[in-house]
Design an enzyme around this catalytic site. Structure first.
Site, mmCIF file in Angstrom:
data_model
loop_
_atom_site.group_PDB
_atom_site.id
_atom_site.type_symbol
_atom_site.label_atom_id
_atom_site.label_comp_id
_atom_site.label_asym_id
_atom_site.label_seq_id
_atom_site.Cartn_x
_atom_site.Cartn_y
_atom_site.Cartn_z
ATOM 1 N N GLU A 176 13.056 11.173 12.899
ATOM 2 C CA GLU A 176 12.443 10.100 12.224
ATOM 3 C C GLU A 176 11.377 9.553 13.188
ATOM 4 O OE1 GLU A 176 15.214 7.038 11.635
ATOM 5 O OE2 GLU A 176 13.495 5.619 11.227
ATOM 6 N N ASP A 184 20.303 9.849 1.745
ATOM 7 C CA ASP A 184 21.299 10.872 1.275
ATOM 8 C C ASP A 184 20.553 12.207 1.358
ATOM 9 O OD1 ASP A 184 23.510 8.924 1.164
ATOM 10 O OD2 ASP A 184 23.392 8.602 -0.908
ATOM 11 N N HIS A 240 13.900 0.984 5.755
ATOM 12 C CA HIS A 240 14.376 0.012 5.815
ATOM 13 C C HIS A 240 15.578 -0.528 4.894
ATOM 14 C CE1 HIS A 240 11.659 -0.467 9.061
ATOM 15 N NE2 HIS A 240 10.628 -0.341 8.301
ATOM 16 N N HIS A 294 8.141 6.786 13.910
ATOM 17 C CA HIS A 294 7.107 5.697 13.344
ATOM 18 C C HIS A 294 5.988 5.583 14.349
ATOM 19 C CE1 HIS A 294 10.312 4.541 10.635
ATOM 20 N NE2 HIS A 294 11.173 4.979 11.485
ATOM 21 N N ARG A 327 -5.530 1.084 7.682
ATOM 22 C CA ARG A 327 -4.574 0.277 7.609
ATOM 23 C C ARG A 327 -4.019 -0.451 9.085
ATOM 24 N NH1 ARG A 327 1.625 2.072 6.497
ATOM 25 N NH2 ARG A 327 2.415 -0.043 5.989
ATOM 26 N N TYR A 345 -0.719 0.770 13.830
ATOM 27 C CA TYR A 345 -0.667 2.126 13.460
ATOM 28 C C TYR A 345 -1.899 2.971 14.148
ATOM 29 C CZ TYR A 345 2.466 -0.304 9.896
ATOM 30 O OH TYR A 345 3.390 -0.783 9.629
ATOM 31 N N ARG A 387 9.088 -5.602 16.179
ATOM 32 C CA ARG A 387 8.453 -6.180 15.059
ATOM 33 C C ARG A 387 9.389 -6.842 14.071
ATOM 34 N NH1 ARG A 387 4.857 -1.866 12.097
ATOM 35 N NH2 ARG A 387 4.012 -3.908 11.244
ATOM 36 N N ASN A 423 8.218 10.235 8.432
ATOM 37 C CA ASN A 423 8.030 8.935 8.833
ATOM 38 C C ASN A 423 8.225 8.247 7.509
ATOM 39 O OD1 ASN A 423 6.970 6.375 8.980
ATOM 40 N ND2 ASN A 423 5.325 6.837 10.297
ATOM 41 N N ARG A 436 12.304 -5.100 9.968
ATOM 42 C CA ARG A 436 11.887 -3.769 10.304
ATOM 43 C C ARG A 436 12.584 -3.032 11.293
ATOM 44 N NH1 ARG A 436 6.592 -2.499 8.181
ATOM 45 N NH2 ARG A 436 5.794 -4.666 8.228
ATOM 46 N N PRO A 472 5.643 5.681 1.790
ATOM 47 C CA PRO A 472 4.297 5.220 1.075
ATOM 48 C C PRO A 472 3.440 4.286 2.325
ATOM 49 C CG PRO A 472 6.895 3.899 1.280
ATOM 50 C CD PRO A 472 6.830 5.354 1.568
ATOM 51 N N ASN A 473 2.218 4.215 1.466
ATOM 52 C CA ASN A 473 1.221 3.723 2.423
ATOM 53 C C ASN A 473 0.629 4.359 3.465
ATOM 54 O OD1 ASN A 473 1.136 1.044 0.765
ATOM 55 N ND2 ASN A 473 3.046 0.744 1.491
ATOM 56 N N ALA A 508 7.967 2.253 4.730
ATOM 57 C CA ALA A 508 8.824 0.935 4.415
ATOM 58 C C ALA A 508 10.356 1.731 3.775
ATOM 59 C CB ALA A 508 8.443 -0.057 3.419
HETATM 60 C C1 DQA Z 1 6.056 2.579 9.719
HETATM 61 C C2 DQA Z 1 7.079 1.220 10.016
HETATM 62 C C3 DQA Z 1 7.296 0.802 8.816
HETATM 63 O O1 DQA Z 1 7.767 -0.389 8.920
HETATM 64 C C4 DQA Z 1 6.112 0.486 7.778
HETATM 65 O O2 DQA Z 1 6.696 -0.133 6.624
HETATM 66 C C5 DQA Z 1 5.224 1.470 7.545
HETATM 67 C C6 DQA Z 1 4.923 2.365 8.847
HETATM 68 C C7 DQA Z 1 5.389 3.318 11.221
HETATM 69 O O3 DQA Z 1 5.168 4.469 11.188
HETATM 70 O O4 DQA Z 1 5.499 2.318 12.032
HETATM 71 O O5 DQA Z 1 4.745 2.072 6.734
HETATM 72 O O6 DQA Z 1 6.919 3.692 9.541
#
Ligand code: DQA
Length: 143
Positions: free
Chosen positions: A98, A87, A80, A100, A18, A23, A107, A74, A111, A10-11, A77
């Site tokens: 993974e 799963d 977390h 980020h 953003r 980021y 942070r 990635n 997080r 998401p996002n 959120a």
């Molecule tokens: C993220 C870190 C996460 O905590 C956050 O919710 C994101 C981006 C990162 O790439 O640093 O959406 O995964």
């Protein structure tokens, strides 16, 4: 030719607009192109997918993992708190890395913890888009 899955939660469709401090300024398609260009050199195909919806990410993993060799994810959120995504990754049986963009360990307290990490062979955090290039190199050693 091997295929890897490049998954964004998401996002992350908002990258470029953003919170540049955390980021950076690259867009999601910049990241996808970066990974695709690197993967092409190693004759690896990249299937990329982004969703803001937990179930869609799980559906994608279930549908695509049988024909894939590894995963770069990635989870945004969902990192977390999504035990369901944990799963689903674990259930693929594939090596998953993974990534980020920001350094989640430096942070907010909430997080810093990843429920996804135990389903992954490696976590790369805080290296902005270069983290994906590193993830691809690490994945290549394992597929
Ligand atoms: C993220 C870190 C996460 O905590 C956050 O919710 C994101 C981006 C990162 O790439 O640093 O959406 O995964």
């Amino acid at each position: 030719m091997k295929t890897i899955l490049l998954i964004h939660g998401p996002n992350l469709n908002r990258l470029g607009k953003r919170d540049a401090q955390h980021y950076g300024s690259v867009t999601l398609s910049d990241i996808e192109n970066l990974v695709r260009d690197e993967a092409r050199k190693a004759d690896i195909e990249v299937k990329a997918f982004q969703s803001n919806h937990e179930g869609e990410l799980i559906d994608f993993l279930q549908a695509e993992s049988e024909s894939a060799a590894g995963i770069i994810i990635n989870p945004g959120a969902f990192t977390h708190y999504s035990y369901a995504l944990h799963d689903a990754i674990k259930d693929t049986g594939l090596p998953a890395i993974e990534v980020h963009l920001s350094d989640i360990k430096k942070r907010e307290t909430w997080r810093q913890m990843s429920v996804i990490a135990p389903a992954c062979v490696l976590q790369i955090s805080g290296k902005k888009e270069q983290g994906y290039v590193e993830a691809l190199a690490e994945l290549q050693k394992r597929i």
